[in-house]
Every structure is written in C-alpha cells, then in structure tokens.
Design a protein around this motif. Structure first.
Motif, PDB file in Angstrom:
ATOM      1  N   SER A  45       0.830  -1.206   0.000  1.00 38.27           N
ATOM      2  CA  SER A  45       0.000   0.000   0.000  1.00 38.27           C
ATOM      3  C   SER A  45       0.862   1.252   0.000  1.00 38.27           C
ATOM      4  N   TRP A  46       1.873   1.268   0.848  1.00 36.80           N
ATOM      5  CA  TRP A  46       2.718   2.454   0.957  1.00 36.80           C
ATOM      6  C   TRP A  46       3.462   2.731  -0.350  1.00 36.80           C
ATOM      7  N   THR A  66      -0.653   4.817  -0.951  1.00 37.04           N
ATOM      8  CA  THR A  66      -1.856   4.907  -0.130  1.00 37.04           C
ATOM      9  C   THR A  66      -1.625   4.218   1.210  1.00 37.04           C
ATOM     10  N   HIS A  82      -7.409   0.274   1.636  1.00 37.45           N
ATOM     11  CA  HIS A  82      -7.473   1.511   0.863  1.00 37.45           C
ATOM     12  C   HIS A  82      -6.897   1.359  -0.540  1.00 37.45           C
ATOM     13  N   VAL A  83      -6.081   0.337  -0.745  1.00 38.04           N
ATOM     14  CA  VAL A  83      -5.375   0.202  -2.023  1.00 38.04           C
ATOM     15  C   VAL A  83      -6.316  -0.329  -3.108  1.00 38.04           C
ATOM     16  N   ASP A  84      -6.078   0.081  -4.323  1.00 39.76           N
ATOM     17  CA  ASP A  84      -6.846  -0.409  -5.457  1.00 39.76           C
ATOM     18  C   ASP A  84      -6.449  -1.854  -5.761  1.00 39.76           C
TER      19      ASP A  84
END
Length: 275
Positions: A52-53, A57, A62-64
C-alpha cells in the motif's frame, strides 16, 4: 500454466511444518523479493502495508485491487520461489468479490494468500465468524475451480486488536478451517505459552508475526509455530532509514546513515538477472 502453479502451490504447502517454520521476510516490490530470495528464503510473501505504501496509499483496505495485483505479478515474476499475496480483507465487499480477487491472485503467479478478519469501518473490529467464513469459502472455491491448491492463510486479529482471547481465537480458527482455510495466522501473540496453546488447539499450521521484542525463531518453533513472518517490519525499517538519511542530510550535511547499503553494482546485477 496451471500445472506449474499447482506444483508451486504444493511446494509452498509443504513448507509449513510445525516446529520447523517457514520464515518470511515480507517483501513489497520486486527488488525486496529478489533480495529475500538471494538470502535463501524458501518462499516470498508480500506485506499489504508495504504494498500500500509503495503504491501511495494507506494500509487497511485503501489500495486499489488492480494496482495491488499488478505489483504482486511483478513480485512473482522476479523470483523462482513460491509467492504468497497479502490481500488484506480480500479487496472486496462480498464473497464473490473475494473470489474475483483470488482468481486475479492466481493470474499473477502467486500460490498463497493471507486474508484477514479485521473490518476497518465496520460495526465491530472483526467480521462475524460466519461472514468471514463465507469469504474464505469463496476464496477456496475460486482456487479449486482453477485447479490450484492455493494456500489460504486465514488471519484472525483477535489479539492484535484486543478483540478476543484464546477461546475466541480457537473458535474463529475452527470456523475458518471448516470453510476451507489451510492455515491460521494470529498476529499480536508473542508469549510462547500462548503460541503453544494455539498450536495445540488449531488443527492446521499456525503462523506468528515476529519482530523486535518477539522471541527468537527457535523459541517459536519449539512452541509449535509453522510459519514466522516479519510482516510490515522490514518495510518499516527501510522507510526509517529514509527518514534518518533525510534528517541527517538536512540537519548536518553528512551521510553516515546510508553506509552499509547493498552496492549499486551488486543490486543492479541482481535485478538484471531474469526471474
């Protein structure tokens, strides 16, 4: 392709041995995966936090999904060892969405998943057992339909989020295994006595999250752990180095923080090698 995936999945499954745990220094991109493989890792697992980072994001659903799968594909292509993908809660609102995610994971070349019961934004910290079991069952069916014995590592965050005790953890583990999980991951546990109780009470390989302050692998192995992961700790340490180096450069104009890195030529040669 499926025959190759099946063989790799069977190899990955065989690495989960209580008392002789699979050790995972979790990766978040192709380079970190290849460095781990070079160090002798028998398998590579991604960390959802690091993924994610690096995609810009936050962790926590939260990540796509498409972006996460693209990154997983790069990781799987970079190494020859089996790869397991941390898919958080499944990147989906419902079981059918989880099934789509799993089909996508298999298309990347990964042969394992972590799927967690934390429910960020939900009415409770964790999904209800039946709800999570339905999601795990969907993952199992999707993999079975593809003919690949995907290793489904069911993560329960009872200890990590203070949402349950040993009894609750064992109840959840039983429900997840009945739904088709192959192993149970219990982050937030460091007491060897609790690890031993989990290994005794769960009829499947038990995974433990380790890091600074945790007992050494030898102790966790003696307690019956079958898998020991560093989770986000390696990515956190890498970004901490960025922080130290930037602060030192800006504050003193010196560069001691970046000493000891893998030399450019060595790392570049490692990445020139075909996966």
């Amino acid at each position: 392709m499926n025959s190759e995936l099946k063989a790799k999945a069977e190899l990955f499954r065989s690495l989960h041995v209580p008392g002789r745990p699979l050790l995972l220094a979790n990766a978040w991109d192709a380079a970190s995966a290849r460095v781990a493989e070079r160090a002798g890792a028998a398998a590579v697992a991604t960390t959802s936090s690091g993924v994610s980072w690096t995609l810009g994001t936050a962790d926590g659903d939260h990540v796509d999904r498409g972006l996460a799968l693209e990154l997983t594909a790069r990781v799987a292509a970079a190494v020859s060892v089996p790869v397991s993908a941390d898919i958080e809660g499944g990147y989906a609102a419902d079981p059918e969405g989880v099934a789509r995610t799993v089909r996508g994971v298999l298309a990347t070349g990964a042969v394992g998943i972590n799927i967690e019961d934390s429910h960020d934004g939900g009415p409770a910290p964790l999904r209800a057992v039946d709800d999570q079991a339905a999601r795990i069952a969907a993952a199992r069916r999707a993999a079975d339909e593809e003919g690949v014995p995907l290793f489904v590592h069911a993560r329960t965050d009872t200890y990590l989020r203070g949402a349950g005790d040993l009894g609750e953890t064992l109840e959840r583990a039983a429900g997840y295994l009945a739904a088709g999980a192959d192993g149970v991951f219990v982050p937030g546990v460091g007491d060897p006595a609790v690890v031993a109780a989990l290994a005794e009470g769960i009829d499947a390989p038990v995974g433990i999250l380790a890091g600074p302050g945790a007992p050494p692998v030898s102790v966790l192995a003696s307690a019956g752990a079958a898998r020991v992961s560093l989770g986000s700790a390696v990515a956190e340490a890498a970004y901490a180095l960025v922080d130290r180096a930037a602060r030192e450069l800006l504050a003193t104009g010196t560069y001691a923080s970046v000493a000891g890195g893998i030399p450019w030529g060595e790392l570049n040669a490692l990445m020139l090698r075909e996966g």
